[in-house]
Structures are given as C-alpha cells and as structure tokens.
Motif scaffolding. Sequence first.
Motif: not given
Length: 208
Positions: A130-145
């Motif tokens: 993608g043109p960026s880390l588009v799903a940064a919020k979801d990646v953060a959720r995956w990592r943190d949870e």
Amino acid sequence: MNHQPLAAPLARNRQGIDRRGFVQAIAAAVGCATIAAQAKTLANVSRRVRIVLRSSWQTVNIGDIAHTPGVLALLEKHMPDVEVRLWPSSVGDGVEEMLKRRFPKVAIIRGKDEIATAMDECDFLLHGSGPSLVAAKDVARWRDETGKPYGVFGITVAAIDDQVRSLLSDARFVYFRDSVSLQLAKSSGVTCPVMAMGPDGAFAVDLR
C-alpha cells in the motif's frame, strides 16, 4: 452482475509488465521466504500455521484492487500449507466475488466477532502492499493485544511519526517498494531487523 471488467484490466496490466517474471521471483524470494522463516519460529503447533492478511484498502483503481490477489497468489504458490484469512477494508464493486472465485479457500473476515476470532486464532499478521502503513491502527492492536509477530510487505512511506517508527521497528520484517522509503526508514531510526526493497504485491497478480 458481470465482474469481467474488473478482472480483464488486471490481466492486461499484468501482461504489459515486461519484467514480470523477475519482479515475481524477487517478491517470492524476499517476501514469502521471510514469512516462512518467521512461521517456523512460532510456537509448536500440530495444525497449519494461520496468517491474517490485512489488505484490500479500497476499490478506486486497478492498483488498489491488485494488491490483495497478488499477495494471495504468492502465499498460495510458495506457502501452500498455510491457512490465510483476509481482513479487508473494502471488497465492494465486485472485488469480493472475484477474490472468492480465485481464492475459494481464503476466508474474508469482517465484523467485530470475526476479527476478534482471527486475532485469537491466527499466528502471524501480514500487512499488505500500500501507499503507507495503511492499517497502522490495526497493526498496533495486533501487537498490543496479542503479542504475536507481524510483518509488512511492499509499502511506501512519505513520513514516519513516532507510532509508525515504533510499529515498523517491532515488525519481524518490513519490505519497502521503493528505495526512497527504505532510506527514510533507516534515517528516521526504524530498527526492524530485516528491512529491504520488495516489490508491490500487485506485480504477482495472476487473474485472467
């Protein structure tokens, strides 16, 4: 509804890439080999490894559509024993039907319950091209949870804030689709152990 107009331009675009074979070989080598290596480091399981692919950002143009089937084709070819679930943002305009025809074994997850189940059951999250880390919020959720590993395949970055720096640094690997993004990540203090060039997943599309 006839979805051929979506599939046909994808096929024509793919046929027009004169270095298609080279690009696909590189994608397979740097992407799937790394994902496979990471999968082997997961906790011992008697079942197949499960990957959730966070992709399918929008259906505005052919390139946006092609990210997902390209990455799915690479995973299917080079990691056939892995179960893949697609976590999309948008698969409207006939895209969902097209993906189901080509990848009938890939579950498309949506809704809070299905996403929560995937986060619980899957072993690895792969952020698609993608043109960026588009799903940064979801990646953060995956990592943190979940605390489970994740990787990033074929993105561009134009700016790196504290959140993106942290997420990229904690990834098992990050492949950038251009050298400018790779250099920006390095100069911005991203410390991911594996950072390299890797083509956009769209180059591996095999739709006809």
